[in-house]
Scaffold this motif. Structure first.
Motif, short mmCIF file in Angstrom:
data_model
loop_
_atom_site.label_atom_id
_atom_site.label_comp_id
_atom_site.label_asym_id
_atom_site.label_seq_id
_atom_site.Cartn_x
_atom_site.Cartn_y
_atom_site.Cartn_z
N ARG A 112 -22.45 89.11 -70.91
CA ARG A 112 -22.14 89.13 -72.51
C ARG A 112 -21.71 87.91 -73.01
O ARG A 112 -20.81 87.23 -72.22
CB ARG A 112 -21.50 90.15 -72.75
CG ARG A 112 -21.56 91.46 -72.06
CD ARG A 112 -23.32 91.87 -72.14
NE ARG A 112 -23.38 93.39 -71.46
CZ ARG A 112 -24.58 93.99 -71.12
NH1 ARG A 112 -25.64 93.20 -71.43
NH2 ARG A 112 -24.76 95.16 -70.58
N GLU B 142 -40.46 96.12 -64.64
CA GLU B 142 -38.86 96.02 -64.89
C GLU B 142 -38.30 97.43 -64.75
O GLU B 142 -38.72 98.55 -65.24
CB GLU B 142 -38.89 95.63 -66.35
CG GLU B 142 -37.37 95.49 -66.89
CD GLU B 142 -37.11 95.20 -68.44
OE1 GLU B 142 -37.97 94.65 -69.02
OE2 GLU B 142 -36.22 95.70 -68.88
N ILE B 143 -37.26 97.53 -63.99
CA ILE B 143 -36.36 98.82 -63.80
C ILE B 143 -35.18 98.77 -64.43
O ILE B 143 -34.66 99.68 -64.80
CB ILE B 143 -36.65 99.29 -62.53
CG1 ILE B 143 -36.05 100.64 -62.16
CG2 ILE B 143 -35.73 98.52 -61.32
CD1 ILE B 143 -36.68 101.36 -60.95
N GLU C 178 -25.89 103.02 -67.89
CA GLU C 178 -25.39 101.47 -68.33
C GLU C 178 -23.98 101.29 -68.11
O GLU C 178 -23.32 101.73 -68.39
CB GLU C 178 -25.61 101.40 -69.96
CG GLU C 178 -27.00 101.37 -70.27
CD GLU C 178 -27.05 101.24 -71.84
OE1 GLU C 178 -27.35 99.99 -72.21
OE2 GLU C 178 -27.11 102.05 -72.63
N GLN D 222 -25.22 100.53 -74.60
CA GLN D 222 -24.37 99.15 -74.34
C GLN D 222 -22.94 98.72 -75.28
O GLN D 222 -22.01 98.42 -74.82
CB GLN D 222 -25.20 98.05 -74.14
CG GLN D 222 -24.63 96.73 -73.65
CD GLN D 222 -25.39 95.55 -73.93
OE1 GLN D 222 -26.78 95.80 -73.67
NE2 GLN D 222 -24.99 94.35 -74.34
N LEU E 79 -41.35 105.82 -72.65
CA LEU E 79 -41.05 107.11 -73.25
C LEU E 79 -40.61 106.81 -74.59
O LEU E 79 -39.99 105.93 -74.44
CB LEU E 79 -40.18 108.09 -72.17
CG LEU E 79 -41.03 108.57 -71.23
CD1 LEU E 79 -39.77 108.98 -70.21
CD2 LEU E 79 -41.82 109.64 -71.39
N GLU F 36 -29.84 96.96 -79.60
CA GLU F 36 -30.84 95.76 -79.05
C GLU F 36 -31.39 94.92 -80.10
O GLU F 36 -31.85 93.83 -79.91
CB GLU F 36 -32.29 96.50 -78.30
CG GLU F 36 -31.63 96.98 -77.05
CD GLU F 36 -30.86 96.08 -75.79
OE1 GLU F 36 -31.27 95.11 -75.49
OE2 GLU F 36 -29.73 96.33 -75.86
N GLU G 7 -40.69 102.79 -80.31
CA GLU G 7 -41.76 101.65 -79.96
C GLU G 7 -43.22 102.38 -79.72
O GLU G 7 -43.32 103.41 -79.02
CB GLU G 7 -41.34 100.78 -78.67
CG GLU G 7 -41.05 101.52 -77.30
CD GLU G 7 -40.40 100.47 -76.52
OE1 GLU G 7 -40.72 99.31 -76.41
OE2 GLU G 7 -39.70 101.13 -75.46
N ARG H 52 -36.43 105.64 -78.18
CA ARG H 52 -37.18 104.18 -78.69
C ARG H 52 -38.39 104.49 -79.61
O ARG H 52 -39.09 105.06 -78.93
CB ARG H 52 -37.25 103.23 -77.72
CG ARG H 52 -36.08 102.84 -77.19
CD ARG H 52 -35.98 101.35 -76.68
NE ARG H 52 -34.53 100.91 -75.99
CZ ARG H 52 -34.32 100.06 -75.09
NH1 ARG H 52 -35.29 99.37 -74.80
NH2 ARG H 52 -33.08 100.20 -74.62
O1 4AD Z 1 -34.13 96.08 -70.94
P1 4AD Z 1 -33.48 97.25 -72.01
O2 4AD Z 1 -34.17 97.26 -73.40
O3 4AD Z 1 -31.75 96.81 -71.98
C1 4AD Z 1 -30.97 97.52 -72.53
O4 4AD Z 1 -30.98 98.35 -73.37
C2 4AD Z 1 -29.59 97.07 -72.64
N1 4AD Z 1 -28.71 97.31 -73.71
C3 4AD Z 1 -29.11 97.41 -71.21
C4 4AD Z 1 -27.68 96.89 -71.01
O5 4AD Z 1 -27.50 95.76 -70.59
N2 4AD Z 1 -26.61 97.83 -70.63
O6 4AD Z 1 -33.73 98.70 -71.23
C5 4AD Z 1 -32.92 98.87 -70.08
C6 4AD Z 1 -34.00 99.63 -69.18
C7 4AD Z 1 -35.29 98.95 -68.93
O7 4AD Z 1 -35.18 97.96 -67.77
C8 4AD Z 1 -36.10 99.93 -68.71
O8 4AD Z 1 -36.06 100.59 -67.22
C9 4AD Z 1 -35.87 101.40 -69.43
O9 4AD Z 1 -34.50 100.90 -69.50
N3 4AD Z 1 -36.45 101.28 -70.53
C10 4AD Z 1 -37.53 102.35 -70.76
N4 4AD Z 1 -37.65 103.34 -69.92
C11 4AD Z 1 -38.75 104.11 -70.50
N5 4AD Z 1 -39.29 104.22 -71.85
C12 4AD Z 1 -38.88 103.22 -72.38
N6 4AD Z 1 -39.61 103.19 -73.57
C13 4AD Z 1 -38.02 102.10 -72.04
N7 4AD Z 1 -37.45 101.21 -72.70
C14 4AD Z 1 -36.65 100.55 -71.58
#
Ligand code: 4AD
Ligand code: MG
Length: 477
Positions: free
Chosen positions: A407, A400-401, A244, A206, A237, A164, A229, A227
């Motif tokens: 791409r 956001e789900i 994906e 991804q 979490l 990311e 974060e 993550r």
């Molecule tokens: O929006 P994100 O960061 O997207 C990606 O990682 C892309 N690479 C996805 C792709 O296009 N293949 O994360 C995707 C989803 C979010 O919408 C959220 O539902 C979930 O992952 N998510 C988390 N769920 C729980 N805890 C966290 N810290 C999350 N961060 C993201």
């Protein structure tokens, strides 16, 4: 005699047949009635003990939490609340449970307390329902993609890339942290590390998924992601599961359509197959809602919410349109947002997302075409030069789900964008190769599995839908 699961037993007609069951004692009343649970359902089997023919010492061992085997005859029940019961001939205590010390007393415990004893909370009705639903949802995800001919791809857990580009990674190393090797410039010498370079746990599969899609057409991943974060919220979490899919020869519209179809499929699956657990959680949530002040209560029950998501088309709205709605909203004018929406280009906060979904549209919303500045390097650049073909799906109560995009398949545009964002092309040469050899339009998204489970179960904290949550300053079990 093959032991039967209690869920099956409760659905059979009692014809005085001999049966054996195994399970854990939930309660034992009047030295006679055991409520036995084996995890197959929240409904306990009533086991009637022949206490006059059982030694006192043995009877004393039938305590809450004990593991037992019961053998006897299945008879129609005379008592209220069940159709069959087991008239036991023998009870064997397989594992004792000291009632004085057992942390799960037969009473209502708070979710916070149960989180501290997450190793035992599976034995409660709430978590029984939550984790049976989690299981069913995982199965439905696989079934959905397999029926569509998508290939299940296992992408690596340990990687040397930051998919990311957000830098929120957990490092993987076996260097001695007390004696870190340094190079001539005084920096840590990762050449001496296990992999000969700096590595981390994956934040997303991804990029590797894209490589596979460029050979198999349609693929999906379903695995753990990590993550670092530091957001201590009810929706984040540090370790979560993500699904994906990635599709070759697909654009943003096709991506949005697939995401909606998948979400509706898995919700439909649990409505068809997990009625009892959903009804249990529906009642649970309704009771929780009653504790809240009137204006904070949800208009819908859990089951109504799920049915509604199944029946309605998700609203598709561009980021630009969303900003207009938010800017003009009374909520914004009366300064009720913590972050006011004043100009195009700002990142949306969860309060804005929830306003759109819960107040304005009252439907799931797919937002697309975001400003390129707030999105990842790999997203396809639109003609306007300002936006990228990104999409986020927003759900009521969740925000956001899903996050995804079409791409950038054009090598020159991708390389330029990477340079602008300070991402080194030499680190991602393998990724760029797909743009060099047989590149094609492709798209995909990530669904946060726990956010889906959160939505479907009506739980409010993400820590309660994953068996052993990992969050800042917390890594028990
Ligand atoms: O929006 P994100 O960061 O997207 C990606 O990682 C892309 N690479 C996805 C792709 O296009 N293949 O994360 C995707 C989803 C979010 O919408 C959220 O539902 C979930 O992952 N998510 C988390 N769920 C729980 N805890 C966290 N810290 C999350 N961060 C993201
Ligand atoms: Mg996102």
């Amino acid at each position: 005699m093959k032991p039967l699961r209690i869920s099956e037993l409760l659905a059979t007609e009692a014809k005085e047949q001999e049966i054996t069951v195994y399970g854990w004692v939930r309660t034992f009343r009047n030295n006679q009635f055991i409520a036995l649970n084996d995890g197959s359902t929240n409904n306990n089997l009533q086991v009637v003990v022949d206490f006059q023919n059982m030694a006192e010492a043995e009877l004393k061992r039938i305590t809450t939490g004990a593991a037992i085997r019961a053998q006897g005859i299945l008879i129609p029940s005379l008592g209220k609340g069940q159709t069959v019961e087991l008239k036991a001939k023998t009870i064997d205590i397989i594992g004792d449970s000291d009632a004085e010390k057992y942390p799960l007393q037969p009473k209502k415990h708070s979710l916070e307390f149960l989180r501290e004893i997450a190793h035992l909370r599976f034995r409660t009705n709430t978590f029984g329902s939550v984790f049976r639903l989690r299981n069913s949802l995982a199965f439905a995800v696989h079934q959905f993609f397999q029926q569509k001919g998508f290939l299940y791809m296992h992408t690596p857990i340990i990687t040397s890339s930051d998919a990311e580009g957000a830098g929120e990674m957990f490092r993987v190393t076996n260097l001695d942290l007390n004696k870190l090797p340094k190079n001539e410039t005084g920096q840590i010498d990762f050449a001496q590390d296990f992999f000969g370079k700096s590595t981390n746990l994956t934040v997303s599969g991804q990029l590797e998924g894209e490589l596979a899609a460029m050979a198999f057409g349609n693929i999906y991943t379903f695995g753990p992601t990590f993550r670092a974060e530091n957001s201590n919220t009810a929706r984040h979490l540090a370790e979560f599961w993500m699904i994906e899919p990635e599709m070759a020869f697909c654009d943003l519209q096709g991506n949005m359509a697939l995401a909606q179809e998948m979400l509706q499929y898995v919700i439909g699956h649990v409505l068809d197959n997990n009625k009892e657990d959903l009804e249990f959680l529906n009642t649970r949530l309704a009771e929780e809602e009653k504790q809240k002040p009137q204006q904070e209560r949800s208009e819908w029950s859990l089951l109504e919410k799920l049915q509604f998501c199944l029946d309605s088309d998700f609203v598709r709205l561009s980021y630009t349109e969303a900003i207009d709605i938010l800017r003009e909203s009374n909520h914004n004018k009366k300064k009720k947002f913590q972050y006011l929406v004043d100009k195009w280009g700002v990142d949306l906060q969860s309060e804005h997302e929830r306003y759109l979904v819960e107040k304005h549209f009252k439907k799931p919303v797919i937002l697309y075409n975001y400003p390129k500045e707030i999105k990842a390097f790999y997203m396809r650049q639109n003609e306007d030069g300002k936006t990228v073909a990104a999409m986020d799906i927003l759900f009521p109560g969740i925000g956001e789900i899903v996050g995804g995009s079409q791409r950038e398949e054009r090598l020159d545009l991708l390389e330029t964008r990477m340079k602008e964002m300070g991402i080194h092309a030499e680190d991602l040469n393998w990724y760029l190769d797909t743009r060099r050899f047989g590149s094609c339009p492709h798209a995909g998204f990530g669904l946060g599995f726990e956010r889906l489970v959160l939505f479907v179960t009506g739980m409010t904290n993400i820590r309660d839908v994953i068996p052993f949550p990992r969050t800042p300053k917390n890594c028990e079990f």
